[in-house]
Design a protein around this motif. Structure first.
Motif, PDB file in Angstrom:
ATOM      1  N   UNK A  38      12.265  -3.540 -23.751  1.00  0.00           N
ATOM      2  CA  UNK A  38      12.123  -2.842 -22.474  1.00  0.00           C
ATOM      3  C   UNK A  38      12.809  -1.484 -22.503  1.00  0.00           C
ATOM      4  N   UNK A  39      12.353  -0.610 -21.619  1.00  0.00           N
ATOM      5  CA  UNK A  39      13.022   0.677 -21.448  1.00  0.00           C
ATOM      6  C   UNK A  39      14.423   0.472 -20.888  1.00  0.00           C
ATOM      7  N   UNK A  40      14.609  -0.611 -20.095  1.00  0.00           N
ATOM      8  CA  UNK A  40      15.916  -0.921 -19.515  1.00  0.00           C
ATOM      9  C   UNK A  40      16.249  -2.364 -19.888  1.00  0.00           C
ATOM     10  N   UNK A  41      16.747  -2.596 -21.093  1.00  0.00           N
ATOM     11  CA  UNK A  41      16.991  -3.982 -21.526  1.00  0.00           C
ATOM     12  C   UNK A  41      18.057  -4.698 -20.701  1.00  0.00           C
ATOM     13  N   UNK A  42      19.019  -3.963 -20.171  1.00  0.00           N
ATOM     14  CA  UNK A  42      20.084  -4.590 -19.377  1.00  0.00           C
ATOM     15  C   UNK A  42      19.881  -4.373 -17.895  1.00  0.00           C
ATOM     16  N   UNK A  43      18.624  -4.408 -17.446  1.00  0.00           N
ATOM     17  CA  UNK A  43      18.309  -4.086 -16.055  1.00  0.00           C
ATOM     18  C   UNK A  43      19.057  -4.969 -15.063  1.00  0.00           C
ATOM     19  N   UNK A  44      19.518  -4.338 -13.962  1.00  0.00           N
ATOM     20  CA  UNK A  44      20.133  -5.066 -12.868  1.00  0.00           C
ATOM     21  C   UNK A  44      19.348  -4.802 -11.583  1.00  0.00           C
ATOM     22  N   UNK A  45      19.724  -5.503 -10.524  1.00  0.00           N
ATOM     23  CA  UNK A  45      19.046  -5.398  -9.239  1.00  0.00           C
ATOM     24  C   UNK A  45      19.952  -4.695  -8.236  1.00  0.00           C
ATOM     25  N   UNK A  46      19.382  -3.802  -7.461  1.00  0.00           N
ATOM     26  CA  UNK A  46      20.160  -3.081  -6.453  1.00  0.00           C
ATOM     27  C   UNK A  46      20.082  -3.833  -5.129  1.00  0.00           C
ATOM     28  N   UNK A  47      21.218  -4.285  -4.578  1.00  0.00           N
ATOM     29  CA  UNK A  47      21.178  -5.054  -3.333  1.00  0.00           C
ATOM     30  C   UNK A  47      21.020  -4.158  -2.111  1.00  0.00           C
ATOM     31  N   UNK A  48      20.596  -4.741  -1.010  1.00  0.00           N
ATOM     32  CA  UNK A  48      20.545  -4.049   0.273  1.00  0.00           C
ATOM     33  C   UNK A  48      20.967  -5.034   1.353  1.00  0.00           C
ATOM     34  N   UNK A  49      21.379  -4.521   2.499  1.00  0.00           N
ATOM     35  CA  UNK A  49      21.840  -5.386   3.583  1.00  0.00           C
ATOM     36  C   UNK A  49      20.668  -6.188   4.142  1.00  0.00           C
ATOM     37  N   UNK A  50      20.872  -7.472   4.306  1.00  0.00           N
ATOM     38  CA  UNK A  50      19.862  -8.347   4.901  1.00  0.00           C
ATOM     39  C   UNK A  50      20.138  -8.547   6.387  1.00  0.00           C
ATOM     40  N   UNK A  51      21.373  -8.901   6.709  1.00  0.00           N
ATOM     41  CA  UNK A  51      21.742  -9.039   8.117  1.00  0.00           C
ATOM     42  C   UNK A  51      23.009  -8.243   8.381  1.00  0.00           C
ATOM     43  N   UNK A  52      23.180  -7.875   9.647  1.00  0.00           N
ATOM     44  CA  UNK A  52      24.353  -7.124  10.047  1.00  0.00           C
ATOM     45  C   UNK A  52      24.895  -7.620  11.365  1.00  0.00           C
TER      46      UNK A  52
END
Length: 457
Positions: free
Chosen positions: A326-340
């Protein structure tokens, strides 16, 4: 920012009432909370009540302020309750909201307190960097609010109507730990190829219950929760976004698009029968009841699984992995707020309400809440606080990243504004799991759709 189809469905119900609530708010007279002997809070998530009650007991012991926490479910019942309370000026002091959704809608309607002046840098620094802006009105959100018929009409750039309570992302695979062990698998796959091999190994040991499922009845799920994270890792951000761009030569009919579709198609033999007809809840229940060995969802799926009989100790989780080259072998996920968490404008206990919000944002309190609710807290946790959330949530936290190499499911700026993920997902479902079309035909069809979306824009 887009959330899961289930969240979006609930949010549409909430946002649809925004203009009406603005009129209701304009008529507010007496303040809510008059005569109450305690701070009041409403939530639409039953799974959060026990954890909130535990935090409330600690808050009361520390401050003397008592709390009454009430869950109103499902989402449409919550909306009805908010509407009725707005009419009678009897809103609670604090409301749990869908972040970047009903917080902005309720705020624009005049139902919520603007927290921008009270939530300073030291408070925001307790959160993960990726979610510190969630709940505040960005320039883009303000521009959207000016559009005729906008559900967030009335907001102003820089206002803040909530602070994060839970965060997460899509692209999380849930697996039955014991079934994987029976097939000789004890570690989560690190590449897409290993993932396919794991699917094959478990399926061989249990063909009837050893497959994978997802709520394809909402066709955007397989597209956005499974294929897109894999494709982002495979191609890298620029080439991934080009698949949805205005240049058809770089779309799904291109060499890159065909590579993605071909690789994604390798999952086809391992779908559980009936997956194409399953709703999100149906798919989750299938896994919770042991009828499938794998499930694709989000961080928010864990609490539902546990509430429906799944043993968290028997669950292995891992992010959708990219291919080996892959172009990004160590890919991670960017979180976002679900509830506030939001404070209502009519509360007479604003100081106590703000103290409650600040208390819940403390790393140790947030960690305890996350463990009890089986939901990922928004905090930048370290040391004992990080360990306190438990191994499953820690694994999810470990999958989070920032920057160009983190897949951000909430970023839709690269797609045409009229893009419909449900319709595109339905075409993808024809390829897999339905097997009614091939990769070439599917790529041509999706590319044609995206071209038309750009043309209409």
């Amino acid at each position: 920012m887009e959330h899961s189809p289930a969240f979006r469905q609930g949010r549409r119900r909430l946002l649809a009432a925004a203009p009406a609530m603005a009129l209701l708010a304009a008529g507010c007279g007496r303040s809510a909370g008059a005569g109450r002997d305690r701070l009041t809070m409403w939530t639409f998530k039953q799974s959060h009540v026990k954890a909130l009650d535990a935090a409330a007991a600690a808050f009361t012991a520390q401050t003397g302020t008592k709390l009454a926490i009430q869950a109103i479910t499902p989402d449409d019942a919550f909306l009805t309750k908010v509407q009725a309370a707005a009419r009678t000026n009897d809103l609670p002091d604090v409301i749990e909201v869908h972040a970047n959704g009903d917080d902005l809608s309720f705020g624009g309607a005049g139902l919520l307190e603007d927290l921008a002046g009270a939530v300073g840098r030291s408070w925001l620094d307790t959160y993960l960097p990726q979610v510190r802006k969630d709940g505040a009105v960005t320039a883009a959100q303000y521009r959207d609010s000016l559009t005729e018929g906008s559900k967030t009409m009335g907001v102003k750039e820089g206002q803040r109507f909530s602070v994060p309570l839970t965060v997460g992302t899509f692209g999380i695979v849930y697996a039955d730990r014991r079934r994987l062990a029976s097939a000789g698998v004890t570690e989560p796959p690190a590449t897409w190829e290993q993932f396919i091999d794991t699917l094959a190994a478990v399926h061989r040991t249990d063909p009837k219950r050893g497959g994978i499922t997802i709520g394809v009845q909402q066709p955007s799920t397989a597209l956005e929760w499974l294929m897109q994270p894999m494709a982002f890792g495979m191609l890298g951000k620029e080439r991934f976004q080009a698949l949805f761009g205005s240049d058809p030569s770089k779309g799904f009919a291109s060499a890159d698009g065909q590579r993605v579709l071909t690789e994604y198609g390798r999952v086809t033999p391992y779908w559980m029968p009936g997956t194409a007809a399953k709703s999100i809840d149906d798919a989750d229940l299938s896994f919770a009841q042991g009828k499938s060995a794998f499930l694709v969802g989000g961080t928010f799926t864990l609490a539902f699984l546990a509430a429906n009989g799944a043993d968290p100790a028997n669950i292995m989780t891992f992010p959708v992995p990219p291919p080996a080259r892959a172009a990004i072998p160590g890919m991670q996920l960017s979180p976002f707020a679900l509830t506030g968490l939001s404070v209502t404008r009519t509360s007479r206990r604003k100081d106590e309400a703000m103290a409650w919000l600040r208390f819940l944002s403390k790393p140790d309190v947030a960690a305890d809440f996350g463990r009890a609710a089986l939901d990922v807290p928004p905090n930048l946790l370290t040391g004992a606080d990080r360990e306190a959330v438990g191994p499953l949530l820690t694994t999810m936290l470990d999958s989070f990243g920032t920057g160009e190499n983190a897949y951000n499911a909430g970023d839709t700026t690269y797609r045409p504004s009229l893009y419909d993920p449900g319709k595109v997902g339905a075409v993808l479902a024809g390829y897999t799991p339905l097997k009614s079309t091939g990769a070439r035909q599917t790529g041509n069809h999706i590319s044609s759709m995206i071209k038309s979306y750009w043309a209409e824009q």
